[in-house]
Design a protein around this motif. Structure first.
Motif, PDB file in Angstrom:
ATOM      1  N   SER A   1      24.342 -31.234 111.650  1.00  0.00           N
ATOM      2  CA  SER A   1      24.951 -30.598 112.807  1.00  0.00           C
ATOM      3  C   SER A   1      24.274 -29.269 113.135  1.00  0.00           C
ATOM      4  O   SER A   1      23.926 -28.491 112.239  1.00  0.00           O
ATOM      5  N   ALA A   2      24.135 -29.020 114.442  1.00  0.00           N
ATOM      6  CA  ALA A   2      23.591 -27.746 114.889  1.00  0.00           C
ATOM      7  C   ALA A   2      24.708 -26.742 115.180  1.00  0.00           C
ATOM      8  O   ALA A   2      24.459 -25.566 115.402  1.00  0.00           O
ATOM      9  N   LYS A   3      25.977 -27.235 115.163  1.00  0.00           N
ATOM     10  CA  LYS A   3      27.108 -26.370 115.490  1.00  0.00           C
ATOM     11  C   LYS A   3      27.582 -25.571 114.283  1.00  0.00           C
ATOM     12  O   LYS A   3      28.041 -24.444 114.407  1.00  0.00           O
ATOM     13  N   THR A   4      27.535 -26.161 113.110  1.00  0.00           N
ATOM     14  CA  THR A   4      28.020 -25.500 111.904  1.00  0.00           C
ATOM     15  C   THR A   4      26.926 -25.507 110.832  1.00  0.00           C
ATOM     16  O   THR A   4      25.863 -26.096 111.017  1.00  0.00           O
ATOM     17  N   THR A   5      27.215 -24.859 109.715  1.00  0.00           N
ATOM     18  CA  THR A   5      26.255 -24.822 108.612  1.00  0.00           C
ATOM     19  C   THR A   5      26.105 -26.207 107.997  1.00  0.00           C
ATOM     20  O   THR A   5      27.096 -26.874 107.695  1.00  0.00           O
ATOM     21  N   ARG A   6      24.896 -26.635 107.842  1.00  0.00           N
ATOM     22  CA  ARG A   6      24.653 -27.947 107.236  1.00  0.00           C
ATOM     23  C   ARG A   6      25.088 -27.935 105.776  1.00  0.00           C
ATOM     24  O   ARG A   6      24.846 -26.954 105.063  1.00  0.00           O
ATOM     25  N   ASP A   7      25.698 -29.020 105.362  1.00  0.00           N
ATOM     26  CA  ASP A   7      26.141 -29.119 103.969  1.00  0.00           C
ATOM     27  C   ASP A   7      25.951 -30.557 103.508  1.00  0.00           C
ATOM     28  O   ASP A   7      26.769 -31.427 103.801  1.00  0.00           O
ATOM     29  N   PHE A   8      24.859 -30.787 102.795  1.00  0.00           N
ATOM     30  CA  PHE A   8      24.576 -32.130 102.303  1.00  0.00           C
ATOM     31  C   PHE A   8      25.550 -32.542 101.202  1.00  0.00           C
ATOM     32  O   PHE A   8      25.733 -33.727 100.947  1.00  0.00           O
ATOM     33  N   GLY A   9      26.176 -31.584 100.553  1.00  0.00           N
ATOM     34  CA  GLY A   9      27.175 -31.909  99.546  1.00  0.00           C
ATOM     35  C   GLY A   9      28.400 -32.540 100.165  1.00  0.00           C
ATOM     36  O   GLY A   9      28.901 -33.566  99.684  1.00  0.00           O
ATOM     37  N   VAL A  10      28.896 -31.956 101.243  1.00  0.00           N
ATOM     38  CA  VAL A  10      30.049 -32.528 101.959  1.00  0.00           C
ATOM     39  C   VAL A  10      29.686 -33.884 102.539  1.00  0.00           C
ATOM     40  O   VAL A  10      30.484 -34.837 102.477  1.00  0.00           O
ATOM     41  N   ALA A  11      28.478 -33.986 103.120  1.00  0.00           N
ATOM     42  CA  ALA A  11      28.046 -35.267 103.687  1.00  0.00           C
ATOM     43  C   ALA A  11      27.977 -36.345 102.610  1.00  0.00           C
ATOM     44  O   ALA A  11      28.406 -37.485 102.830  1.00  0.00           O
ATOM     45  N   SER A  12      27.460 -35.990 101.445  1.00  0.00           N
ATOM     46  CA  SER A  12      27.372 -36.957 100.346  1.00  0.00           C
ATOM     47  C   SER A  12      28.762 -37.366  99.867  1.00  0.00           C
ATOM     48  O   SER A  12      29.009 -38.543  99.579  1.00  0.00           O
ATOM     49  N   ALA A  13      29.683 -36.410  99.778  1.00  0.00           N
ATOM     50  CA  ALA A  13      31.047 -36.730  99.363  1.00  0.00           C
ATOM     51  C   ALA A  13      31.707 -37.668 100.365  1.00  0.00           C
ATOM     52  O   ALA A  13      32.368 -38.650  99.978  1.00  0.00           O
ATOM     53  N   ALA A  14      31.541 -37.390 101.659  1.00  0.00           N
ATOM     54  CA  ALA A  14      32.118 -38.264 102.680  1.00  0.00           C
ATOM     55  C   ALA A  14      31.513 -39.659 102.625  1.00  0.00           C
ATOM     56  O   ALA A  14      32.219 -40.666 102.769  1.00  0.00           O
ATOM     57  N   ALA A  15      30.206 -39.725 102.395  1.00  0.00           N
ATOM     58  CA  ALA A  15      29.542 -41.030 102.302  1.00  0.00           C
ATOM     59  C   ALA A  15      30.037 -41.807 101.091  1.00  0.00           C
ATOM     60  O   ALA A  15      30.266 -43.021 101.169  1.00  0.00           O
ATOM     61  N   LEU A  16      30.227 -41.111  99.961  1.00  0.00           N
ATOM     62  CA  LEU A  16      30.712 -41.779  98.750  1.00  0.00           C
ATOM     63  C   LEU A  16      32.144 -42.274  98.927  1.00  0.00           C
ATOM     64  O   LEU A  16      32.481 -43.378  98.485  1.00  0.00           O
ATOM     65  N   VAL A  17      32.987 -41.472  99.563  1.00  0.00           N
ATOM     66  CA  VAL A  17      34.373 -41.901  99.819  1.00  0.00           C
ATOM     67  C   VAL A  17      34.375 -43.146 100.709  1.00  0.00           C
ATOM     68  O   VAL A  17      35.107 -44.113 100.451  1.00  0.00           O
ATOM     69  N   SER A  18      33.556 -43.136 101.750  1.00  0.00           N
ATOM     70  CA  SER A  18      33.472 -44.296 102.647  1.00  0.00           C
ATOM     71  C   SER A  18      32.986 -45.532 101.897  1.00  0.00           C
ATOM     72  O   SER A  18      33.524 -46.629 102.073  1.00  0.00           O
TER      73      SER A  18
END
Length: 294
Positions: free
Chosen positions: A254-271
Motif C-alpha cells: 500500500s502507498a497509503k500506509t506503512t508497508r508491513d510484510f509481517g501483517v501481510a504474512s499473518a493475514a495470508a497464513l490465516v486465510s
C-alpha cells in the motif's frame, strides 16, 4: 522388479519435489516466520510475537475481508453450482452439445480484468444496460457501480466467469456415465428431472466434490475484480469490498500506509488455514462410498 521400481521412483520424483519445495513450501515457511515479525522490506526485521495476529482480529478491515471472502464462497458458490447443475441437466439431454460446451468454457480463457472492464462499460451511468432500461421506461436505474452495490457486482461477475468452467468439469464426469443407466431409468418412467437427480448426481458425485473443493480454494484468490471495480487511479477500493487477497496486497504494497510484510504474512497464513480447514470439512461432508460404473 519391485526393488527396481522403488529405485527408479525417487530419481523421477526428486526434481518435482525440489521445485515444489523451492516455490511453495519454502515461501510458506518464510511467511510463517515473517508473520511473527515487523518488516517494511527495507529496514531491519523486528520480532513482534503474536501481536500481528492479535491486531488482525481487531482490525475491522480484515474482518470485513473475511466476511466478503465467505460471502463469495457461500453465495457465489451456491449460484455457480445451481446454474452449472441446471446447464448440465439441459446439456445432458442435447444430442449435439460440443459447440455449447466450447462457448461456455470461453470465459475461462479471458483474464478477469477484461470482465471488470467490460462490466464497467455495460453498467456505468451512461452505459448499455441503463440505456436499455431507459427504453423500457426505467429512468432511475440502480447505481450499479456505487459502493453499496460493488460487492454484488463482484459476486455476479465471479459467478459469470466461473460457471462455464465448472459446467465443463461436471459434464466431463457426466459423459462417463453409461447411457444404459438413463435408458433403464426412462423405461421405469423417470422424467428428465428424476434422471438427473437419481442417476446423474449420484454417479458424478466425485466430480462434484472436486468442483466444490476447487471453488473453495479459488475464493481466497479473488483479487483482480475487486481492484478493477472499486479501485481508482489514486487509491484502493473501498474497505467494504476488501477480500483477504486484497487485504494481503494492501498490507504489503500500500502507498497509503506503512508497508508491513509481517501483517501481510499473518493475514495470508490465516486465510490459508481457514480455507484449508473449509476444504477438509467440505471433503469429509461430501465423502461417500465410491460408485463403480459397469
Amino acid at each position: 522388479m519391485e526393488r527396481t521400481q522403488r529405485r527408479t521412483f525417487w530419481p523421477f520424483l526428486t526434481p518435482a519435489l525440489l521445485m515444489f519445495s523451492l516455490f511453495f513450501i519454502a515461501p510458506i515457511v518464510f511467511s510463517a516466520w515473517l508473520s511473527f515479525h515487523r518488516w517494511d522490506g527495507i529496514s531491519t526485521i523486528e520480532p513482534r510475537g503474536f501481536k500481528n495476529y492479535i491486531n488482525l482480529f481487531h482490525d475491522p478491515v480484515f474482518l470485513t475481508s473475511l466476511k466478503n471472502t465467505a460471502l463469495i464462497l457461500v453465495v457465489g458458490g451456491g449460484l455457480v453450482f445451481v446454474i452449472s447443475f441446471a446447464i448440465t441437466a439441459v446439456l445432458r439431454e442435447m444430442t449435439d452439445r460440443k459447440f455449447v460446451k466450447n462457448v461456455l468454457f470461453f470465459p475461462v480463457l479471458v483474464n478477469p480484468l477484461v470482465f471488470g472492464a467490460m462490466a464497467g462499460l455495460l453498467f456505468r451511468p451512461d452505459g448499455i444496460v441503463n440505456a436499455l432500461l431507459d427504453v423500457v421506461g426505467i429512468s432511475h436505474p440502480p447505481k450499479w457501480l456505487g459502493e453499496q452495490n460493488l460487492m454484488k457486482m463482484i459476486i455476479a461477475v465471479t459467478v459469470w466467469a466461473g460457471t462455464g468452467f465448472y459446467t465443463t468439469v461436471l459434464m466431463s464426469g457426466v459423459d462417463q456415465i453409461p447411457p444404459t443407466y438413463y435408458e433403464a431409468a426412462e423405461l421405469d418412467g423417470a422424467g428428465p428431472w428424476r434422471r438427473f437427480w437419481n442417476v446423474t448426481i449420484p454417479l458424478s458425485w466425485d466430480v462434484i466434490t472436486v468442483c466444490a473443493i476447487l471453488w473453495t480454494i479459488s475464493t481466497i484468490k479473488v483479487f483482480e475484480l475487486v481492484l478493477v471495480f472499486g479501485g481508482t487511479v489514486s487509491g484502493a477500493p473501498p474497505n467494504d469490498t476488501y477480500t483477504t487477497a486484497l487485504y494481503v496486497y494492501e498490507s504489503a504494497f500500500s502507498a497509503k500506509t506503512t508497508r508491513d510484510f509481517g501483517v501481510a504474512s499473518a493475514a495470508a497464513l490465516v486465510s490459508l488455514v481457514l480455507v484449508t480447514v473449509a476444504a477438509i470439512v467440505l471433503h469429509r461432508m461430501m465423502r461417500r462410498d465410491a460408485v463403480e460404473l459397469a
